[in-house]
Design an enzyme around this catalytic site. Structure first.
Site, PDB file in Angstrom:
ATOM      1  N   CYS A 247      37.015   7.066  46.188  1.00  0.00           N
ATOM      2  CA  CYS A 247      38.228   7.544  46.441  1.00  0.00           C
ATOM      3  C   CYS A 247      39.016   8.327  45.572  1.00  0.00           C
ATOM      4  O   CYS A 247      39.745   9.593  45.728  1.00  0.00           O
ATOM      5  CB  CYS A 247      39.458   6.214  46.695  1.00  0.00           C
ATOM      6  SG  CYS A 247      39.441   5.091  45.456  1.00  0.00           S
TER       7      CYS A 247
ATOM      8  N   ASP B 124      45.820   9.502  52.035  1.00  0.00           N
ATOM      9  CA  ASP B 124      44.842   8.584  51.604  1.00  0.00           C
ATOM     10  C   ASP B 124      43.153   9.158  51.919  1.00  0.00           C
ATOM     11  O   ASP B 124      43.103   9.439  53.062  1.00  0.00           O
ATOM     12  CB  ASP B 124      45.015   7.490  52.623  1.00  0.00           C
ATOM     13  CG  ASP B 124      44.433   6.272  52.149  1.00  0.00           C
ATOM     14  OD1 ASP B 124      43.612   6.241  51.485  1.00  0.00           O
ATOM     15  OD2 ASP B 124      44.912   5.159  52.455  1.00  0.00           O
TER      16      ASP B 124
ATOM     17  N   HIS C 225      40.601   7.309  52.231  1.00  0.00           N
ATOM     18  CA  HIS C 225      39.783   6.036  52.564  1.00  0.00           C
ATOM     19  C   HIS C 225      39.264   6.345  54.058  1.00  0.00           C
ATOM     20  O   HIS C 225      38.771   5.414  54.463  1.00  0.00           O
ATOM     21  CB  HIS C 225      40.403   4.852  52.329  1.00  0.00           C
ATOM     22  CG  HIS C 225      40.674   4.662  50.755  1.00  0.00           C
ATOM     23  ND1 HIS C 225      41.872   4.917  50.105  1.00  0.00           N
ATOM     24  CD2 HIS C 225      39.913   3.858  49.981  1.00  0.00           C
ATOM     25  CE1 HIS C 225      41.677   4.552  49.003  1.00  0.00           C
ATOM     26  NE2 HIS C 225      40.621   3.917  48.747  1.00  0.00           N
TER      27      HIS C 225
END
Length: 290
Positions: A116, A238, A240
Site C-alpha cells: 500500500c 485508498d 487497497h
C-alpha cells in the site's frame, strides 16, 4: 517500521466559499525536518487481513481472491464527480492537476498485505500530469532506497513495507514532485492538521500520503472540506483495492475513494506521518525508472 531504533526523522511503520470556524485539537504539529520522532514497530499482519475501513462490501469476507491481471491502465482523477460533503457554508479545496490511481496488483504484481505504501507513492509520482511515463515500479523504488543507503542490502525484491519518509526520499531521488514531511503526534488525530491541508490544496498542492503506527494503512488525501461549524471531511484515496476497476464511478461506489469525516477516518491512538507533494521548481531528468 518493523523495529525500534534511535529517534530519527519521522518514519511510518513498514509494510471558495465562506470561511467558518474549524475545531483544532491535540498537540502541536511538527513539519519539515523533525529532530526527534519515534520509529514504531509494525505488525506483520497485513491491512487486507485486518480489513480496510473503506473496504468494498462485495470483497469483504473473501478468503481467496483472483490473481491480478497482467497489467492495468491506471485510472485518472478518480475523485471527479463526487459530490462535496459540505451541505452548508464552508471551505472546500481539492487536489490540483492530475494523478493516476495505483492499487494492489495493478501492474500484475501481487503485493497484497505489503504494497500500500508503494502504490500510494506511485500515485504521488504520477502527479501533476496524470501520466504513467516516469512512474517507477516497485522494484525500482526498492532499488533506489537500497542504493541511497536508507535500506540494507537485500531490500530490493523483498516484501518490506515503506512509509512517508521513504516516499519523500524517493520523490527527491527520481526528480518528480517534491515531498515535505509532517509528523502528527500520537493522540492528536488529524484535527490539528486540517488548516494546513486546506492551505496546501487551495494553493495548488498535490496528493498527500498519510500513514501511522496503530493505523498502518497507507493512503492518499486528495482534498479537505471544513464546515459548516466544526464539521470536517477529508477526501481519501485508498490503494487497497484488488481487481480491475473499470471506471471512477465503480471505485466511488465501492468506497475506494470518497469523503470521510475526520473523527471516523483516523485513529486517535495512532501517530501519523504525512508527505505533502508540491511541484519541483527545478525539475531534473528522472532516472532508474525501469
Amino acid at each position: 517500521m518493523r523495529r525500534a531504533e534511535p529517534p530519527t526523522p519521522a518514519r511510518a511503520p513498514r509494510g471558495g466559499a465562506r470561511a467558518c470556524a474549524v475545531r483544532r485539537a491535540g498537540p502541536a504539529v511538527h513539519c519539515g525536518r523533525v529532530p526527534v520522532v519515534p520509529r514504531a514497530r509494525r505488525s506483520r499482519t497485513s491491512p487486507a487481513a485486518r480489513g480496510s475501513p473503506w473496504s468494498c462490501p462485495r470483497a469483504a469476507g473473501r478468503t481467496r481472491l483472483p490473481r491480478p491481471p497482467p497489467a492495468l491502465e491506471p485510472l485518472r482523477d478518480v475523485h471527479r464527480g463526487l459530490a462535496p460533503p459540505c451541505c452548508g457554508p464552508g471551505r472546500l479545496a481539492v487536489v490540483s492537476g492530475h494523478y493516476l490511481y495505483y492499487h494492489y496488483g495493478c501492474d500484475g504484481l501481487d503485493d497484497r498485505g505489503w504494497g500500500c505504501g508503494y502504490r500510494t507513492l506511485q500515485t504521488l509520482c504520477s502527479w501533476p500530469l496524470g501520466q504513467p511515463a516516469g512512474v517507477p515500479g516497485l522494484r525500482a523504488l526498492q532499488a533506489a532506497l537500497e542504493d541511497m543507503g536508507d535500506k540494507p542490502p537485500g531490500f530490493r525484491g523483498s516484501r518490506d513495507w515503506i512509509g512517508c519518509v521513504e516516499a519523500s526520499l524517493c520523490l527527491q531521488h527520481f526528480g518528480g514532485p517534491q515531498g515535505r514531511l509532517c509528523h502528527v503526534p500520537r493522540g492528536a488525530g488529524l484535527e490539528g492538521e486540517l488548516e494546513r491541508l486546506y492551505s496546501h490544496f487551495a494553493g495548488g498542492g498535490g496528493p498527500v500520503m498519510v500513514g501511522g503506527d496503530a493505523d498502518a494503512r497507507a493512503k492518499a488525501l486528495l482534498g479537505v472540506c471544513l464546515g459548516p461549524g466544526t464539521e470536517a471531511h477529508v477526501l481519501v484515496l485508498d490503494p487497497h483495492c484488488w481487481g480491475a476497476p473499470k471506471s471512477p464511478a465503480e471505485l466511488q461506489a465501492a468506497g475506494w475513494v470518497g469523503w470521510r469525516e475526520v473523527p471516523a477516518a483516523f485513529d486517535p491512538r495512532s501517530f501519523y506521518n504525512l508527505c505533502y507533494t508540491s511541484r519541483d521548481s527545478a525539475p531534473e531528468a528522472r532516472r532508474g525508472l525501469d
